[in-house]
Design an enzyme around this catalytic site. Sequence first.
Site, PDB file in Angstrom:
ATOM      1  N   ASP A 161      62.802  20.660  75.683  1.00  0.00           N
ATOM      2  CA  ASP A 161      64.028  20.382  75.950  1.00  0.00           C
ATOM      3  C   ASP A 161      65.016  19.737  74.981  1.00  0.00           C
ATOM      4  OD1 ASP A 161      63.979  22.023  78.322  1.00  0.00           O
ATOM      5  OD2 ASP A 161      63.956  20.366  79.595  1.00  0.00           O
ATOM      6  N   LYS A 175      96.246  29.873  98.370  1.00  0.00           N
ATOM      7  CA  LYS A 175      95.057  29.731  97.641  1.00  0.00           C
ATOM      8  C   LYS A 175      94.981  30.847  96.521  1.00  0.00           C
ATOM      9  CE  LYS A 175      89.882  30.273  98.525  1.00  0.00           C
ATOM     10  NZ  LYS A 175      89.604  31.624  97.672  1.00  0.00           N
ATOM     11  N   LYS A 200      92.378  33.240 105.387  1.00  0.00           N
ATOM     12  CA  LYS A 200      92.429  34.449 104.553  1.00  0.00           C
ATOM     13  C   LYS A 200      93.513  35.596 104.839  1.00  0.00           C
ATOM     14  CE  LYS A 200      89.084  33.666 101.390  1.00  0.00           C
ATOM     15  NZ  LYS A 200      88.398  34.876 100.675  1.00  0.00           N
ATOM     16  N   CYS A 254      57.643  50.486 107.281  1.00  0.00           N
ATOM     17  CA  CYS A 254      56.516  50.321 107.263  1.00  0.00           C
ATOM     18  C   CYS A 254      55.985  51.184 108.463  1.00  0.00           C
ATOM     19  CB  CYS A 254      55.854  48.779 107.422  1.00  0.00           C
ATOM     20  SG  CYS A 254      56.575  47.943 108.674  1.00  0.00           S
ATOM     21  N   CYS A 303      61.934  44.890 112.734  1.00  0.00           N
ATOM     22  CA  CYS A 303      60.535  45.376 112.467  1.00  0.00           C
ATOM     23  C   CYS A 303      59.508  44.297 112.915  1.00  0.00           C
ATOM     24  CB  CYS A 303      60.386  45.755 110.964  1.00  0.00           C
ATOM     25  SG  CYS A 303      58.643  45.747 110.461  1.00  0.00           S
TER      26      CYS A 303
END
Length: 646
Positions: free
Chosen positions: A8, A89, A279, A376, A397
């Site tokens: 680094d 916003k 929103k 599956c 499942c």
Amino acid sequence: LVLDSEYDQLKREILDLENKYDFLNSKFSPSKTIGFKPSKNFKKSLHRVPMLSLDNAFHENDLINFEKKITNFLSINKDSEIFYSVEPKIDGISASLTFKNGEFVKGLSRGDGKEGEDITENLKTIRDIPKKINAKYFPEEIDIRGEVFIQNSDFKNLNEKFANPRNAASGSLRQKNPDETKKIPLKFIAYTFGYEKGLAVNNQSDFLSKLDDWGFKTNPLNKLVKGIKNLMKNYQEIEKKRANIDFDIDGIVYKVNNFAMQKRLGNVANAPRWAIAHKFSSNKAVSKILDIEIQVGRTGALTPVAKIKPINIGGVIVSNATLHNEDEINRKDIRIDDTAVIERAGDVIPHILSVNKQKRSKNSKKFIFPKNCPSCGSETIKEFNNITKKVDAVRRCSSEGYYCDKISIEKLKHFVSKEAFNIDGFGKKIVENFWKLKFIKYPQDIFNLDFSEIENLEGWGKLSVQNLKYSIDQKKTISLERFIYSLGIRHIGLENAKLLSKHFVSFSEFKKLSKQNDYEDMLNIDGIGETQVNSIKSFFSNETNKQVLNELEKVLLIKDAIQNSDYGKLKNITFLVTGKLNGISRAEIKSLIEENSGKTLSSVSKKLNFLIIGEKPTKKKVDYARELKIKVIDQVEFLKMLNKTS
Ligand code: IVH
């Protein structure tokens, strides 16, 4: 062989040199040929104070709940009216600007909220950002945060092909050459701060007017409002005006105005309790359902998804819509070939609102939800929820762990995701690709990849493989909390992973769960309940999971949880509260205890040091505490322990 730290260090030196001397910055430079990410040309840098995100509200009820939680937490009268700073916003790109002694010295993008990209030079091209502030009382040091965006009128005149103003702002901010950024008329509106030293302001609205004094632009539509009814009124007014505003807004942010209250309220995970984004309502469109697919999620949940005829909803092409679960399909009687109303709200996955039954053909058939896992073949089940006393709406499942392919793939996607291992450049597509090629099946496989094999794949080259290797190597050191989260144990999200990490402190302690039967101990962790404990129990009862842990331990360095217990006044002291307190809520007392390195337990046991009692305490708890000779104190005595008087 070099140590990571040396590596680094070397990398940093080379990058610095290249920044200084142009001629070193060639395509043969080690920075481009050895495990680097040349595509991302910006240096990363940590935010001194994380950049949080906001929870969303859509309806009046969400606002009522938001305020209720606040009054509960602060333990103030439900009817007390809280002042909110109300701020439209802007849908742009947030940035954090560091000023030292009035000078703009560094600008970061949000990134993952903890670490951003250093885009200082590009930000400097923005006229709205003051480069030097001479105002008298400007703080000695401060990170000013706000939104970078493009006005709609300017966007129309751009020649570049961006889908919307937001993408244009993001794209131009990430130009390698600041001269390119300069050509785009970016704007900046300031609205909050991160780290500060010397800021003398008590509330958000005063802070906003200070921003104006200091020469920043603030949103002209900002207001100070109290009462949900008034918030709603303002919301409707702004929504009407929305089309005529010259920048895109996707909602309104409400922030508790008073900074002292904000501080008491604090954060949950990565969103503050004191703010919310209201929103704007979504966009809707009508299209046809072509097919219904059943997706299998990480926890085995079968989620039906409607494949719809692609349609543009508010500027985004939508071809999938979630149907949530089996019950939802039945309730709305949604069928293949139906004509449906699709809604897209914000960043949420589009969903089907309703179907038009009149438009159905005669031979339309009811959709039959599969009884076996499409991946599956295992039986599927609907669980009985012991808390709500209801059968779950979700079908799952029944296979365990890595038996089901789909579940495994989703587990791997979760494992590399942003909040888990966050492996750069290792996205969902790569997981799917590597899975198909049988390179990965279990999480540990990611750390044992054969890179020479990958190099031969189409679309991969020496450099991209080196980059991938570099990203993976970088993430071999991980905090215990992220590690626990990445395992994807059901009901263990970020918050619970944090609680468990604090409780176990080290990986070796956590791993002991695979041998011991004393799961009950976890019930002492305030916030962890039976549901979580059962889920952890079932995780550790699975042999494959235990094997995964063993293998991961071999390749990873899992860091112990940092205990602030070294400093706090309540180090190693445990508390439990019973009864109603005065002027302070349970949640706040709990944060106070934790801030001071103490622990809160969820029941009276020998491990308990102090029982804090309020009005009408549970008699059983008090009696049992007395029997165990645990100190019983009241709120005033508790606050005295912290040298607080009220
Ligand atoms: S405050 C402390 N104020 O919204 C909470 N954010 O979802 C976070 N945004 O990343 C920031 N206008 O990009 C705040 N007046 C405003 C905002 C605002 C837009 C964006 C910002 C942030 C996101 C949070």
